[in-house]
Scaffold this motif. Structure first.
Motif, PDB file in Angstrom:
ATOM      1  N   ASN A  26       0.715  -0.890  -0.120  1.00  0.00           N
ATOM      2  CA  ASN A  26      -0.270  -0.262  -0.154  1.00  0.00           C
ATOM      3  C   ASN A  26       1.331   1.324  -0.204  1.00  0.00           C
ATOM      4  O   ASN A  26       1.366   1.369   0.957  1.00  0.00           O
ATOM      5  CB  ASN A  26      -1.200  -0.309   1.153  1.00  0.00           C
ATOM      6  N   LEU A  27       0.414   2.147  -1.207  1.00  0.00           N
ATOM      7  CA  LEU A  27       1.843   3.354  -0.972  1.00  0.00           C
ATOM      8  C   LEU A  27       1.906   4.389  -0.950  1.00  0.00           C
ATOM      9  O   LEU A  27       1.903   5.759  -0.197  1.00  0.00           O
ATOM     10  CB  LEU A  27       2.220   3.062  -2.748  1.00  0.00           C
ATOM     11  N   LYS A  28       0.206   4.379  -0.454  1.00  0.00           N
ATOM     12  CA  LYS A  28      -0.391   5.364   0.590  1.00  0.00           C
ATOM     13  C   LYS A  28      -0.172   6.095   2.144  1.00  0.00           C
ATOM     14  O   LYS A  28       0.758   7.333   1.868  1.00  0.00           O
ATOM     15  CB  LYS A  28      -2.047   5.517   0.956  1.00  0.00           C
ATOM     16  N   LYS A  29       0.947   5.163   2.427  1.00  0.00           N
ATOM     17  CA  LYS A  29       1.730   5.110   3.703  1.00  0.00           C
ATOM     18  C   LYS A  29       3.011   5.786   3.567  1.00  0.00           C
ATOM     19  O   LYS A  29       3.890   6.311   4.475  1.00  0.00           O
ATOM     20  CB  LYS A  29       1.621   4.494   4.522  1.00  0.00           C
ATOM     21  N   GLU A  30       3.413   4.954   1.771  1.00  0.00           N
ATOM     22  CA  GLU A  30       5.220   5.770   1.760  1.00  0.00           C
ATOM     23  C   GLU A  30       4.895   7.532   0.916  1.00  0.00           C
ATOM     24  O   GLU A  30       3.421   8.092   1.020  1.00  0.00           O
ATOM     25  CB  GLU A  30       5.424   5.236   0.226  1.00  0.00           C
ATOM     26  N   SER A  31       5.941   7.651   0.858  1.00  0.00           N
ATOM     27  CA  SER A  31       6.056   8.802   0.238  1.00  0.00           C
ATOM     28  C   SER A  31       7.141   9.554  -0.471  1.00  0.00           C
ATOM     29  O   SER A  31       8.596   8.330  -0.596  1.00  0.00           O
ATOM     30  CB  SER A  31       6.421   9.966   1.910  1.00  0.00           C
ATOM     31  N   ILE A  32       7.422  10.720  -1.692  1.00  0.00           N
ATOM     32  CA  ILE A  32       8.678  10.441  -2.619  1.00  0.00           C
ATOM     33  C   ILE A  32       9.602  11.133  -1.812  1.00  0.00           C
ATOM     34  O   ILE A  32       8.808  12.605  -1.839  1.00  0.00           O
ATOM     35  CB  ILE A  32       7.922  11.138  -4.093  1.00  0.00           C
ATOM     36  N   THR A  33      10.476  11.084  -2.049  1.00  0.00           N
ATOM     37  CA  THR A  33      12.182  12.166  -1.465  1.00  0.00           C
ATOM     38  C   THR A  33      12.562  12.767  -2.821  1.00  0.00           C
ATOM     39  O   THR A  33      12.864  11.887  -3.277  1.00  0.00           O
ATOM     40  CB  THR A  33      12.656  11.356  -0.833  1.00  0.00           C
ATOM     41  N   TRP A  52      14.887  11.742  -8.021  1.00  0.00           N
ATOM     42  CA  TRP A  52      14.000  11.214  -6.798  1.00  0.00           C
ATOM     43  C   TRP A  52      14.914   9.761  -6.157  1.00  0.00           C
ATOM     44  O   TRP A  52      15.088   8.837  -7.154  1.00  0.00           O
ATOM     45  CB  TRP A  52      12.403  10.901  -6.777  1.00  0.00           C
ATOM     46  N   GLU A  53      14.380   9.706  -4.409  1.00  0.00           N
ATOM     47  CA  GLU A  53      14.899   8.111  -4.492  1.00  0.00           C
ATOM     48  C   GLU A  53      13.731   7.178  -4.471  1.00  0.00           C
ATOM     49  O   GLU A  53      12.464   7.372  -4.786  1.00  0.00           O
ATOM     50  CB  GLU A  53      14.250   8.412  -2.832  1.00  0.00           C
ATOM     51  N   ILE A  54      13.996   6.278  -4.767  1.00  0.00           N
ATOM     52  CA  ILE A  54      13.305   5.050  -5.587  1.00  0.00           C
ATOM     53  C   ILE A  54      12.342   4.193  -3.837  1.00  0.00           C
ATOM     54  O   ILE A  54      13.307   4.356  -2.150  1.00  0.00           O
ATOM     55  CB  ILE A  54      14.240   4.028  -5.426  1.00  0.00           C
ATOM     56  N   ILE A  55      11.067   3.859  -3.949  1.00  0.00           N
ATOM     57  CA  ILE A  55      10.547   3.393  -3.302  1.00  0.00           C
ATOM     58  C   ILE A  55      10.972   1.909  -3.184  1.00  0.00           C
ATOM     59  O   ILE A  55      10.495   1.558  -4.193  1.00  0.00           O
ATOM     60  CB  ILE A  55       8.712   3.739  -3.069  1.00  0.00           C
ATOM     61  N   SER A 107      -2.701  -0.718  -7.383  1.00  0.00           N
ATOM     62  CA  SER A 107      -3.960  -0.241  -6.537  1.00  0.00           C
ATOM     63  C   SER A 107      -3.543   0.695  -5.568  1.00  0.00           C
ATOM     64  O   SER A 107      -4.659   0.670  -5.236  1.00  0.00           O
ATOM     65  CB  SER A 107      -3.057  -2.168  -5.439  1.00  0.00           C
ATOM     66  N   SER A 108      -2.172   1.158  -5.588  1.00  0.00           N
ATOM     67  CA  SER A 108      -2.424   2.904  -4.799  1.00  0.00           C
ATOM     68  C   SER A 108      -1.000   3.490  -5.616  1.00  0.00           C
ATOM     69  O   SER A 108      -0.937   3.712  -6.022  1.00  0.00           O
ATOM     70  CB  SER A 108      -2.424   2.231  -2.821  1.00  0.00           C
ATOM     71  N   GLU A 109      -1.358   4.659  -4.912  1.00  0.00           N
ATOM     72  CA  GLU A 109      -0.795   5.621  -5.194  1.00  0.00           C
ATOM     73  C   GLU A 109      -0.234   6.224  -4.102  1.00  0.00           C
ATOM     74  O   GLU A 109      -0.759   6.766  -3.250  1.00  0.00           O
ATOM     75  CB  GLU A 109      -0.752   6.407  -6.207  1.00  0.00           C
ATOM     76  N   THR A 110       1.303   7.513  -4.267  1.00  0.00           N
ATOM     77  CA  THR A 110       1.746   7.963  -2.784  1.00  0.00           C
ATOM     78  C   THR A 110       0.758   9.535  -3.574  1.00  0.00           C
ATOM     79  O   THR A 110       0.375   9.965  -4.473  1.00  0.00           O
ATOM     80  CB  THR A 110       3.205   8.185  -3.126  1.00  0.00           C
ATOM     81  N   GLU A 111       1.114  10.314  -2.585  1.00  0.00           N
ATOM     82  CA  GLU A 111       0.943  11.483  -3.066  1.00  0.00           C
ATOM     83  C   GLU A 111       1.395  12.584  -3.922  1.00  0.00           C
ATOM     84  O   GLU A 111       2.907  12.246  -3.550  1.00  0.00           O
ATOM     85  CB  GLU A 111       0.544  12.475  -1.727  1.00  0.00           C
ATOM     86  N   TYR A 112       1.808  13.376  -4.709  1.00  0.00           N
ATOM     87  CA  TYR A 112       1.887  13.997  -5.334  1.00  0.00           C
ATOM     88  C   TYR A 112       4.001  14.629  -4.027  1.00  0.00           C
ATOM     89  O   TYR A 112       2.657  15.563  -3.742  1.00  0.00           O
ATOM     90  CB  TYR A 112       2.027  15.163  -5.819  1.00  0.00           C
ATOM     91  N   VAL A 113       4.718  15.197  -4.517  1.00  0.00           N
ATOM     92  CA  VAL A 113       5.547  15.951  -4.077  1.00  0.00           C
ATOM     93  C   VAL A 113       5.981  17.020  -5.354  1.00  0.00           C
ATOM     94  O   VAL A 113       6.741  16.546  -6.123  1.00  0.00           O
ATOM     95  CB  VAL A 113       6.507  15.190  -2.809  1.00  0.00           C
ATOM     96  N   THR A 114       5.889  18.353  -4.704  1.00  0.00           N
ATOM     97  CA  THR A 114       5.857  19.453  -5.920  1.00  0.00           C
ATOM     98  C   THR A 114       7.252  19.874  -5.599  1.00  0.00           C
ATOM     99  O   THR A 114       7.353  20.203  -4.164  1.00  0.00           O
ATOM    100  CB  THR A 114       4.674  20.325  -6.062  1.00  0.00           C
TER     101      THR A 114
END
Length: 128
Positions: A26-33, A52-55, A107-114
């Motif tokens: 579930n990527l909703k709990k992850e974040s992009i750096t 960016w960093e790899i998930i 099945s899921s996605e992270t929030e965008y980081v801008t």
């Protein structure tokens, strides 16, 4: 009967051990750096390297979007692409841009980081 109980217990253990192969993270709990370019950076070349960093999860792709000006007041959508790598090279003309990335799987996605950036491909680099 004991033979069936053992069989079902063994099957249950195998399924639980290999559960990760059946269910995506579930990527909703992850974040992009986002690593580069940094927020508000001025790039002195038209070739921009987005990084960016790899998930750490199976089958993750990344959606990268770039707009001229800002996402709240876009002048033009420059790019909207799904890629599998965490590095993306793209040529931009001089101007102000915002870029954002999110991780996605089936099945899921992270929030965008801008982040924002300014491209000045005509910058004088003689003193660098």
């Amino acid at each position: 009967m004991k033979k069936y109980t053992f069989f079902f217990a063994l099957l249950f253990c195998i399924l639980m051990i290999s559960c990760e192969d059946f269910f995506e993270k579930n990527l909703k709990k992850e974040s992009i750096t986002l690593l580069s370019p940094i927020n508000g950076d001025t790039i002195s070349t038209n070739a921009v390297n987005f990084w960016w960093e790899i998930i750490e999860a199976k089958d993750v792709r990344y959606n990268i979007q770039i707009v001229e000006n800002t996402f709240s007041a876009p002048v033009q959508l420059i790019l909207d692409s799904n890629i599998s790598d965490n590095i993306f090279d793209f040529n931009l003309t001089n101007g102000k841009y915002e870029w954002r990335v999110r991780g996605i799987n089936n099945s899921s996605e992270t929030e965008y980081v801008t982040r924002s950036l300014f491209v000045d491909g005509n910058a004088d680099l003689t003193n660098e």
